[in-house]
Design a protein around this motif. Structure first.
Motif, mmCIF file in Angstrom:
data_model
loop_
_atom_site.group_PDB
_atom_site.id
_atom_site.type_symbol
_atom_site.label_atom_id
_atom_site.label_comp_id
_atom_site.label_asym_id
_atom_site.label_seq_id
_atom_site.Cartn_x
_atom_site.Cartn_y
_atom_site.Cartn_z
ATOM 1 N N VAL A 259 1.100 -1.452 -0.180
ATOM 2 C CA VAL A 259 0.090 -0.438 0.607
ATOM 3 C C VAL A 259 0.748 1.257 -0.185
ATOM 4 C CG1 VAL A 259 -1.613 -1.360 0.563
ATOM 5 C CG2 VAL A 259 0.046 0.001 2.557
ATOM 6 N N THR A 265 -3.627 0.019 -2.172
ATOM 7 C CA THR A 265 -3.118 -0.668 -2.890
ATOM 8 C C THR A 265 -2.702 -0.153 -4.580
ATOM 9 O OG1 THR A 265 -4.959 -1.257 -4.008
ATOM 10 C CG2 THR A 265 -4.722 -2.751 -1.153
ATOM 11 N N ALA A 272 -6.111 -1.549 1.836
ATOM 12 C CA ALA A 272 -5.688 -2.969 2.803
ATOM 13 C C ALA A 272 -4.696 -2.083 4.390
ATOM 14 C CB ALA A 272 -5.054 -3.248 2.269
ATOM 15 N N ALA A 277 -1.467 -5.895 5.474
ATOM 16 C CA ALA A 277 -0.660 -5.002 5.389
ATOM 17 C C ALA A 277 0.968 -4.611 4.555
ATOM 18 C CB ALA A 277 -1.579 -3.390 4.550
#
Length: 381
Positions: A259, A265, A272, A277
């Protein structure tokens, strides 16, 4: 008709995000898809359920139905999300398609079980969710001898908790000391001593090679030639982010779902957070970064793009016989340590090449100094 915010997962990250959104907006549509019941509970409490003689229902702070009603969400419990279509902005769950305005992956992580040999591997237990606790509780209660794989944060906490209940515990760790990815050996040595004082067999610099079924239990053999007969084996060898959905949707995935600073993302309108993540190259499965992520992402989802800012963070090792707290960088590129040890415990300060405080570790009674040191750390960084 406005499309909803869809969240996949019902763990701490998901529910913290919902609670944060609802402090600002009580009306926007939120759908949650989860493969379990969707109860709200505190996962770190799993490290101490056996010494506290708790049952799964004791950990539930809010039932799924009460959570759904209180926070005005549509909860799809016991529902598997099969795929994500970023182009159509939809997901498919249990064969049905659901469109979204924004999608949040809060799929969490699962316990890594190393690829051992033997016919007993399929019986290795894990404890990373309320559902897993329900599944293994009776097996653990019935066991007298338990082998724990992994001497990191979770494995050490779990081993000490089980030892407190009177069980014979063997802890196998491939590194030369406990908490090897968090602290240097001179800090973990007293923790190792505390484990041994609880009756735990601490087997360092060794790896489990095979788990084989016996008539009444399992025979575990290690690379150094040790052999243990135990009633069950628990893996606490680390966590792996649940990224399969993201991979199949062609999102960028490294260790976790990659991310940016706004937790988006590689696909538009898909975000996320939490254990799944990867933020700035790191997967941070701790409460504080999840709280900060939820606060930032809630604002972004409600229309105000907000970048995540991660300050120094404190980590607490929940081992009552040897409490430890640490913050900052305590494991890499340390130029020097300043260590003070007395009857109250240890206070170790880590400094970088510029002689700036970069991290610290405090133990036993010295944990009361954690917050003053934390303020000092944030001042120098």
């Amino acid at each position: 008709m406005n499309l909803p915010i869809v969240i996949i997962g019902s763990g701490f990250a998901s529910y913290q995000l919902i609670k944060t959104i609802r402090r600002t907006n009580t009306e926007c549509d939120i759908h949650v898809f989860t493969c379990d019941e969707g109860h709200d509970y505190n996962k770190p409490d799993l490290s101490h359920v056996f010494s506290k003689q708790q049952h799964p229902e004791d950990l539930i702070t809010l039932s799924s139905s009460d959570f759904s009603e209180q926070y005005n969400v549509i909860l799809h419990s016991n529902t598997w999300v099969e795929s994500i279509n970023p182009e159509q902005q939809s997901i498919t769950a249990n064969g049905e398609k659901y469109a979204y305005d924004k999608l949040v992956l809060a799929t969490g992580s699962h316990t890594f079980v190393p690829p051992f040999h033997g016919d007993g591997c399929e019986d290795i237990l894990t404890l990373n969710s309320l559902k897993e606790f329900s599944a293994i509780q009776q097996k653990i209660l019935d066991a007298k001898n338990i082998l724990v794989v992994g001497g990191g944060l979770i494995g050490t906490e779990l081993a000490m908790d089980l030892a407190t209940t009177g069980k014979m515990i063997t802890l196998v760790e491939p590194n030369t000391h406990l908490l090897a990815n968090m602290v240097p050996d001179f800090i973990s040595l007293p923790l190792e001593k505390a484990c041994k004082e609880k009756g735990i067999i601490v087997n360092l610099s060794d790896c489990v090679q095979a788990v084989n079924k016996q008539e009444q239990g399992y025979r575990v053999t290690t690379s150094n030639g040790h052999s243990y007969y135990v009633d069950c084996v628990i893996s606490a060898a680390g966590l792996k982010p649940n990224t399969q959905l993201a991979i199949e949707a062609n999102l960028t995935v490294n260790r976790g779902v990659v991310v940016d600073s706004k937790l988006q993302t590689s696909a538009n309108n898909i975000y996320a957070l939490g254990d799944c993540a990867e933020i700035e190259g790191k997967v941070m499965a701790y409460l504080q970064p999840i709280l900060l992520s939820a606060n930032a992402l809630a604002k972004t989802l409600l229309g105000t793009d907000t970048a995540l800012a991660l300050p120094n963070m404190m980590v607490k090792v929940k081992t009552p016989n040897y409490p430890v707290q640490l913050a900052g960088n305590t494991s890499t590129d340390i130029e020097r340590w300043s260590v003070d040890i007395d009857t109250q415990g240890l206070c170790a300060k880590a400094y970088d090449v510029n002689n700036l405080l970069t991290g610290f570790v405090v133990t036993n009674e010295r944990v009361k100094n954690a917050f003053p040191l934390f303020r000092e750390l944030n001042t120098t960084n």
